[in-house]
Enzyme design. Sequence first.
Site, PDB file in Angstrom:
ATOM      1  N   TYR A   1       0.818  -1.216   0.000  1.00 56.50           N
ATOM      2  CA  TYR A   1       0.000   0.000   0.000  1.00 56.50           C
ATOM      3  C   TYR A   1       0.855   1.271   0.000  1.00 56.50           C
ATOM      4  O   TYR A   1       0.368   2.354  -0.282  1.00 56.50           O
ATOM      5  CB  TYR A   1      -0.949   0.029   1.203  1.00 56.50           C
ATOM      6  CG  TYR A   1      -2.010  -1.056   1.180  1.00 56.50           C
ATOM      7  CD1 TYR A   1      -2.216  -1.838   0.052  1.00 56.50           C
ATOM      8  CD2 TYR A   1      -2.807  -1.303   2.288  1.00 56.50           C
ATOM      9  CE1 TYR A   1      -3.173  -2.839   0.021  1.00 56.50           C
ATOM     10  CE2 TYR A   1      -3.777  -2.308   2.266  1.00 56.50           C
ATOM     11  CZ  TYR A   1      -3.948  -3.068   1.130  1.00 56.50           C
ATOM     12  OH  TYR A   1      -4.902  -4.049   1.105  1.00 56.50           O
TER      13      TYR A   1
ATOM     14  N   LYS B   1       3.314 -15.519   1.927  1.00 55.41           N
ATOM     15  CA  LYS B   1       3.195 -16.213   0.643  1.00 55.41           C
ATOM     16  C   LYS B   1       4.629 -16.533   0.199  1.00 55.41           C
ATOM     17  O   LYS B   1       5.087 -16.136  -0.878  1.00 55.41           O
ATOM     18  CB  LYS B   1       2.456 -15.299  -0.358  1.00 55.41           C
ATOM     19  CG  LYS B   1       2.035 -15.954  -1.632  1.00 55.41           C
ATOM     20  CD  LYS B   1       0.920 -16.985  -1.483  1.00 55.41           C
ATOM     21  CE  LYS B   1       0.640 -17.650  -2.806  1.00 55.41           C
ATOM     22  NZ  LYS B   1      -0.172 -18.869  -2.689  1.00 55.41           N
TER      23      LYS B   1
ATOM     24  N   ASP C   1      -3.250 -18.117   1.340  1.00 54.25           N
ATOM     25  CA  ASP C   1      -4.440 -18.746   0.748  1.00 54.25           C
ATOM     26  C   ASP C   1      -4.995 -19.815   1.681  1.00 54.25           C
ATOM     27  O   ASP C   1      -6.206 -19.934   1.884  1.00 54.25           O
ATOM     28  CB  ASP C   1      -4.130 -19.304  -0.653  1.00 54.25           C
ATOM     29  CG  ASP C   1      -2.772 -19.962  -0.759  1.00 54.25           C
ATOM     30  OD1 ASP C   1      -1.952 -19.829   0.172  1.00 54.25           O
ATOM     31  OD2 ASP C   1      -2.519 -20.631  -1.778  1.00 54.25           O
TER      32      ASP C   1
ATOM     33  N   ASP D   1      -5.157  -6.846   5.912  1.00 58.67           N
ATOM     34  CA  ASP D   1      -6.372  -6.105   5.548  1.00 58.67           C
ATOM     35  C   ASP D   1      -7.481  -7.098   5.221  1.00 58.67           C
ATOM     36  O   ASP D   1      -8.607  -7.030   5.731  1.00 58.67           O
ATOM     37  CB  ASP D   1      -6.020  -5.230   4.325  1.00 58.67           C
ATOM     38  CG  ASP D   1      -7.104  -4.236   3.988  1.00 58.67           C
ATOM     39  OD1 ASP D   1      -8.099  -4.148   4.731  1.00 58.67           O
ATOM     40  OD2 ASP D   1      -6.962  -3.538   2.963  1.00 58.67           O
TER      41      ASP D   1
ATOM     42  N   ASP E   1     -10.712  -8.560   7.891  1.00 53.49           N
ATOM     43  CA  ASP E   1     -12.126  -8.385   7.539  1.00 53.49           C
ATOM     44  C   ASP E   1     -12.837  -9.734   7.511  1.00 53.49           C
ATOM     45  O   ASP E   1     -13.977  -9.860   7.960  1.00 53.49           O
ATOM     46  CB  ASP E   1     -12.266  -7.715   6.166  1.00 53.49           C
ATOM     47  CG  ASP E   1     -12.446  -6.209   6.289  1.00 53.49           C
ATOM     48  OD1 ASP E   1     -11.989  -5.653   7.316  1.00 53.49           O
ATOM     49  OD2 ASP E   1     -13.029  -5.597   5.389  1.00 53.49           O
TER      50      ASP E   1
END
Length: 360
Positions: A141, A192, A224, A248, A252
């Site tokens: 980001y 990852k 994943d 992020d 959620d």
Amino acid sequence: MSKQILILPGDGIGPEIMAEAVKVLNLVNDKYELGFELSFDDLGGAAIDRYGVPLADETLARARAADAILLGAVGGPKWDKIDPSIRPERGLLKIRSQLGLFANLRPAILYPQLADASSLKPEVVAGLDILIVRELTGGIYFGSPRESRVLENGERMAYDTLPYSESEIRRIARVGFDMARVRGSKLCSVDKANVLASSQLWRAVVEEVAKDYPDVELSHMYVDNAAMQLVRAPKQFDVMVTDNMFGDILSDEASMLTGSIGMLPSASLDANNKGMYEPCHGSAPDIAGQGIANPLATILSVSMMLRYSFSQSQAAAAIEQAVSKVLDQGLRTGDIHSVGTTKVGTAAMGDAVVEALRSL
Ligand code: NAD
């Protein structure tokens, strides 16, 4: 010496839910003789209306001088069409980055009384208590270069960059281990590393930090798989630590396991545990001004503030017990209401928590 708390109610339901959190904060301040001094200012749309910018320099200075910050929520349709560089959310990003709030703590706790509110089977989520530690000021980001352009053949292309330095990973890993140490002593680092170079460094540095925490059981999981495991068997997790983008998304996902965004607090901490505390939800313009918003996420943000910035675990636990008690009494705001419970508004819910706290 007194402790300064800056209160930023923000926009939409922000002032309504903050009024209830302040009632609770004032009561614990008296009851536990905490010596807090509260001051108030504006952020987001309210700050645009007052100062012309979503975070005024004087507000930022007050935030720097404060020992902790309690925020409601920012944003709303009134400011949707203004210059993007001064949108309400810009104020939020700026205060986080200016204060170096790199560690975002998002607990996903399902109160047993609300097990029916989750979209998962009650037995999968009953008793759920996960803490997600998300890196908040680095990664994709914020990475550069980032670019969006048109190639010579006329095709559009864009790319972002996902950088992490060793020191950025080390400090967030430490927060993860420290949190695990005071909870269930299990830390799952999510990355990852089978694909990304930044994740390979992430994993290596987390392994190095682990040597200082032999009492914490460390595991690694690809993002994943973590997304899948969170809905398959979420109770396997205690603390999860991960980068900005993965955090992020996963936080959620985890918050929705609990069924109601109106219940979930969060903390964003700097290197000295100075923090900004806020509910996970936004300013809910669709219900603003109606007195029906759930104030519990903001009240529980006060509890996180007491625990993490002021080491007042007794007062923090008292707030959590008071919230549990009002849920036991069957009181529910509209977002968590179900058949057989009593629907109440924002102020009545806040008053009930205050009453429960008084009687503990
Ligand atoms: P939202 O979280 O505000 O609302 C989503 C849904 O949840 C709405 O139906 C809302 O009524 C409900 N809801 C949220 N909080 C509730 C509460 N305490 N009690 C009962 N119901 C509640 O998300 P959104 O609608 O996507 O965004 C609205 C505005 O909030 C936008 O301007 C957005 O940019 C902003 N926002 C701010 C923050 C923040 O301040 N940290 C976070 C997310 C969104």
